[in-house]
Motif scaffolding. Structure first.
Motif, PDB file in Angstrom:
ATOM      1  N   LYS A 156      45.425  23.244  68.211  1.00 11.85           N
ATOM      2  CA  LYS A 156      45.398  23.952  69.497  1.00 11.85           C
ATOM      3  C   LYS A 156      44.312  23.372  70.406  1.00 11.85           C
ATOM      4  CE  LYS A 156      43.742  28.087  69.599  1.00 11.85           C
ATOM      5  NZ  LYS A 156      43.469  29.540  69.500  1.00 11.85           N
ATOM      6  N   GLU A 170      37.352  38.172  56.788  1.00  5.89           N
ATOM      7  CA  GLU A 170      37.026  37.480  58.042  1.00  5.89           C
ATOM      8  C   GLU A 170      35.510  37.386  58.228  1.00  5.89           C
ATOM      9  OE1 GLU A 170      39.975  38.356  61.536  1.00  5.89           O
ATOM     10  OE2 GLU A 170      39.677  40.171  60.377  1.00  5.89           O
ATOM     11  N   LEU A 227      46.650  36.349  65.226  1.00  4.83           N
ATOM     12  CA  LEU A 227      46.728  36.192  66.685  1.00  4.83           C
ATOM     13  C   LEU A 227      46.149  37.407  67.397  1.00  4.83           C
ATOM     14  CD1 LEU A 227      50.301  34.630  66.960  1.00  4.83           C
ATOM     15  CD2 LEU A 227      48.113  33.441  67.221  1.00  4.83           C
ATOM     16  N   ASN A 236      43.952  26.069  64.691  1.00 10.54           N
ATOM     17  CA  ASN A 236      42.861  26.001  65.664  1.00 10.54           C
ATOM     18  C   ASN A 236      42.537  24.561  66.032  1.00 10.54           C
ATOM     19  OD1 ASN A 236      42.308  28.745  66.102  1.00 10.54           O
ATOM     20  ND2 ASN A 236      41.170  28.897  64.184  1.00 10.54           N
ATOM     21  N   LYS A 275      38.858  39.644  69.670  1.00  9.42           N
ATOM     22  CA  LYS A 275      37.502  39.079  69.694  1.00  9.42           C
ATOM     23  C   LYS A 275      37.073  38.706  71.100  1.00  9.42           C
ATOM     24  CE  LYS A 275      37.658  37.250  64.978  1.00  9.42           C
ATOM     25  NZ  LYS A 275      37.935  36.059  64.152  1.00  9.42           N
ATOM     26  N   SER A 276      38.032  38.441  71.953  1.00  9.51           N
ATOM     27  CA  SER A 276      37.684  38.054  73.330  1.00  9.51           C
ATOM     28  C   SER A 276      37.457  39.269  74.224  1.00  9.51           C
ATOM     29  CB  SER A 276      38.784  37.169  73.922  1.00  9.51           C
ATOM     30  OG  SER A 276      39.990  37.900  74.045  1.00  9.51           O
ATOM     31  N   ASN A 311      45.425  28.494  59.282  1.00  9.70           N
ATOM     32  CA  ASN A 311      44.638  28.979  60.422  1.00  9.70           C
ATOM     33  C   ASN A 311      43.697  27.904  60.946  1.00  9.70           C
ATOM     34  OD1 ASN A 311      45.884  31.452  60.185  1.00  9.70           O
ATOM     35  ND2 ASN A 311      44.163  32.450  59.160  1.00  9.70           N
ATOM     36  N   ASP A 369      46.986  25.263  73.814  1.00 10.07           N
ATOM     37  CA  ASP A 369      47.539  26.484  73.227  1.00 10.07           C
ATOM     38  C   ASP A 369      49.049  26.568  73.395  1.00 10.07           C
ATOM     39  OD1 ASP A 369      47.476  28.923  71.963  1.00 10.07           O
ATOM     40  OD2 ASP A 369      47.021  30.043  73.779  1.00 10.07           O
ATOM     41  N   LYS A 383      43.710  39.276  66.296  1.00 11.47           N
ATOM     42  CA  LYS A 383      42.255  39.187  66.193  1.00 11.47           C
ATOM     43  C   LYS A 383      41.692  38.191  67.197  1.00 11.47           C
ATOM     44  CE  LYS A 383      40.006  41.161  63.753  1.00 11.47           C
ATOM     45  NZ  LYS A 383      39.406  42.506  63.875  1.00 11.47           N
ATOM     46  N   GLU A 384      42.442  37.150  67.504  1.00 10.37           N
ATOM     47  CA  GLU A 384      42.022  36.180  68.529  1.00 10.37           C
ATOM     48  C   GLU A 384      41.773  36.889  69.857  1.00 10.37           C
ATOM     49  OE1 GLU A 384      44.778  33.051  69.299  1.00 10.37           O
ATOM     50  OE2 GLU A 384      43.806  31.667  67.947  1.00 10.37           O
TER      51      GLU A 384
END
Length: 738
Positions: A300, A513, A319, A297, A325-326, A293, A305, A321-322
């Motif tokens: 990326k 996390e 992915l 990142n 979170k946004s 992970n 990306d 959770k990415e």
């Protein structure tokens, strides 16, 4: 040409057969440019011409009236379009062996041969009658297909680069029965172990599937690697190892200290070993989810990306959770994560960060293996922290890399901060690697980040000095070898600071996390091996239970990480716990490590490799060596059973049996988990899962502490604390009561 014939229909719109075929051929053109080596690997000068015809014909069966009704009205058809599509090899003038391979690639681009044979074989009277009936459904749309065949000269010039022509089909009677022509013979030869293993078969099926899948995902081409890696990094001055790596052609081994720019060196090597079109895929292999992970990142952020893919057992969740979170809505986040994850699995992104098991599984006949082995052709494999695997996994990694290098022209870049001499020699010999890259001895001699002391007793015997360091406001890291031990010592120490956390493998995902995101704010961190890998943390002082030298060096790396302070103290207890023998089964290595470190003081980087070599001077012990040899022979047996067009269920089962892990949900989250599942919020439900070993699972089940309610995971009736994790020794009192 007649009426419009569809290849696909969904809520997002319709796509005609001509449109889909041209889209697939557009992907084909980019794949052909990216993989020029395949012609040589296959020893087949006309390989891409054969692939062009396979892609051109692969969906012709969709012109059947029943299939069209299914798309337009949603009425089930009850047949496979691939069976009819494959019959259009009657348009081809190639030798029979080539036509058979093309037919087999087309007929299996959604299902394997045994599944098709079981349900749709034309070798029975009823099967033949059904086939003839379905063929007649083409009558009304044959002009559309004839028009397409007439376009081949123009399309081949555009996508293949030169003109070819196919024979026109005048009537459905000319379409071949592929079960009689190719399937029957191939399955008989497979069962009699007479199949000739030419790579043309694998690449035809793999690349046809890749082009079909990518065009269906609205992608027009596969992405190429970064055009100029050196400009991207913009270093004022390269380290000696980086200069060597960026000018090394072919496979190499790099041994250099942590923080010495190995990642950049490996990527510069990959850049130098690219082909002219920058089409070679780069596989960055790491052992643990946390390190993967972190590297994902990092790459990326550097490459963008669109160029970097993430692959490991929990990649889909990561992915998701990415996006969550946004601020994305749950189902929007899932859909975006699914799109991203699906593309990650395809021949699409040039850089893939993954575990070795994501490579190994395709040699065990996991679905789509032809596409993924094909993707690895000519690949550039960066294998980091190769010292960290057990003998069984090391053997599988070695054999898979050897096979890819010898059979598919892959190149390998092995790197480590602590690679024992016997492993270095083994990998260099077996992989035929001549280039060894090491830093200048005098340069690394000046790097001394740690002052080492072996102190008597165990962690509890020394607890007063740990408390003293905490009270003096030092950032203290404590590493234990087992979760139970870490939980106990954390309970003893957490009251001395309000900035403390515990980290180990028995936290549910959502708590893991939360904890990992808080690490830079804590004064006291107690953990297990979970802290050894790629966590961006930096402490003042370390206390650790005894472990092998390479594991300890990883733990040392979490103290004075950047080397900007004076040598920081790292203390190794002379005693661990009784459970350590289950974690580090070769206790001789642990004892040798303690003996050698007892004679150290300031640990400069030039000493580390000597200590590693001395610890492992005898290589594997007898038991480990037998396990290593057994695994090597096992992999050779696996390869011998791998055949294109057939998914070997026995091999797949053998692969999944390698994993000693069971997902469970602590009882405290049972209702929340069930609610999430009922609401179809499956990824939120996954946040309540925790992994335990198979041995532990069986033990808990015998005690009546495991409950199965028909869900995908079982519930475990042990206490759970958000700061301590799953407490295996603490049974829930009201077990199985409302």
């Amino acid at each position: 040409m007649g009426k419009k014939i569809l290849a696909k229909s969904s809520k997002y719109g319709e796509e005609t057969l001509i449109q889909h075929t041209q889209n697939a051929l557009q992907v084909f053109e980019s794949l052909k440019n990216a993989y020029p080596e395949v012609v040589e690997i296959c020893n087949e000068e006309k390989f891409y011409e054969y692939l062009f015809t396979a892609i051109f014909l692969h969906d012709f069966g969709k012109a059947a009236e029943g299939f069209q009704r299914m798309l337009k009205e949603g009425k089930p058809w009850g047949y496979r379009h691939e069976i009819i599509s494959a019959g259009f090899i009657s348009c081809l003038s190639y030798p029979d062996d080539v036509r058979k391979d093309i037919a087999l690639a087309i007929i299996t681009h959604h299902r394997d041969l045994y599944e098709l044979q079981e349900s749709y074989s034309t070798l029975t009277i009823s099967g033949k009658d059904n086939y003839v009936k379905r063929l007649k459904e083409l009558d009304g749309n044959i002009k559309y297909l004839q028009y397409m065949i007439g376009e081949v000269p123009e399309w081949s010039k555009e996508y293949l680069g030169y003109e070819i022509r196919l024979k026109q089909v005048e009537s459905i009677e000319e379409i071949q029965d592929v079960f009689y022509f190719a399937v029957r013979e191939y399955l008989n030869d497979y069962e009699d172990k007479k199949v000739v293993k030419n790579k043309r078969k694998l690449f035809l099926r793999g690349f046809l599937t890749a082009c079909d899948h990518l065009s269906s995902a609205s992608q027009e081409e596969i992405i190429k690697a970064i055009s100029d890696m050196e400009v991207l990094f913009k270093f004022d001055k390269y380290k000696d190892t980086q200069l060597k790596a960026m000018n090394t052609k072919g496979s190499a081994v790099l041994i250099a200290p942590t923080g010495y720019g190995k990642t950049e060196a490996s990527l510069l090597w990959s850049n130098y070993n690219q082909n002219k079109s920058k089409g070679k895929r780069v596989f960055y292999v790491l052992p643990y989810t946390a390190s993967i992970n972190a590297m994902y990142n990092r790459l990326k952020n550097s490459f963008g990306d669109e160029s970097v893919a993430l692959l490991h057992g929990k990649a889909f969740y990561f992915l998701y959770k990415e996006f969550a979170k946004s601020g994305e809505d749950y189902f929007d986040a899932v859909n975006k994560a699914k799109t991203k994850y699906d593309l990650s699995k395809k021949i699409f992104k040039p850089y893939k960060v993954l575990t070795p098991f994501q490579i190994l599984k395709y040699f065990f006949s996991v679905t789509g293996f032809e596409q993924h082995i094909g993707e690895m052709a000519g690949g550039l494999f960066i294998v980091d922290e190769v010292h960290s695997y057990d003998p069984h996994t090391t053997a599988l990694i070695l054999e898979s890399l050897k096979y890819l290098k010898e059979e598919y022209k892959a190149e390998i870049f092995i790197m480590s901060a602590t690679l024992p001499e016997f492993l270095k020699k083994l990998f260099m010999k077996e992989l035929n690697i001549e280039s060894l890259i090491e830093p200048n001895k005098e340069e690394i001699k000046a790097i001394a980040r740690h002052k080492v002391s072996v102190i008597g007793g165990d962690v509890f015997f020394n607890i007063s000095r740990i408390i003293k360091d905490i009270k003096e406001d030092k950032k203290v890291l404590i590493v234990c070898n087992t979760v139970d031990r870490a939980q106990k010592i954390y309970n003893e120490l957490k009251k001395y600071t309000n900035k403390s956390v515990l980290l180990h493998s028995r936290f549910v995902l959502k708590d893991r996390e939360r904890i990992e995101n808080s690490l830079n704010k804590v004064q006291l961190l107690v953990g297990t091996q979970a802290i050894e890998v790629s966590l961006d943390i930096d402490f003042d002082i370390l206390y650790t239970e005894p472990a092998p030298i390479d594991a300890l060096i990883q733990r040392f790396g979490r103290v004075n990480r950047k080397g900007i302070k004076n040598a920081s103290p790292v203390y190794i207890f002379s005693k661990g716990s009784e459970e350590d023998k289950f974690v580090y089964k070769n206790q001789k290595v642990v004892n040798t490590t303690l003996e050698l470190l007892s004679n150290c003081n300031i640990l400069s980087e030039d000493l580390i490799q000597n200590l590693v070599n001395e610890t492992y001077k005898n290589g594997y012990d007898d038991k480990d060596y037998k396990e290593f040899l057994k695994a090597r022979e096992s992999f050779k047996s696996v390869i011998s059973q791998l055949y294109p067009f057939i998914e070997n269920k026995h091999l797949k089962e053998e692969f999944y049996e390698m994993f000693d892990n069971r997902e469970v949900v602590p009882y405290i989250f049972k209702e929340e988990y069930i609610d999430k599942v009922k609401n179809k919020e499956y990824f939120e439900a996954a946040g309540y899962m925790v992994g335990i070993s198979q041995r532990r699972y069986i033990s808990l089940k015998k005690q009546g502490l495991i409950e199965n309610n028909g869900y995908d995971v079982d519930f475990v009736y042990c206490e759970y604390d958000k700061d301590l994790g799953l407490l295996i020794g603490n049974t829930y009192d009201n077990i199985f009561t409302p």
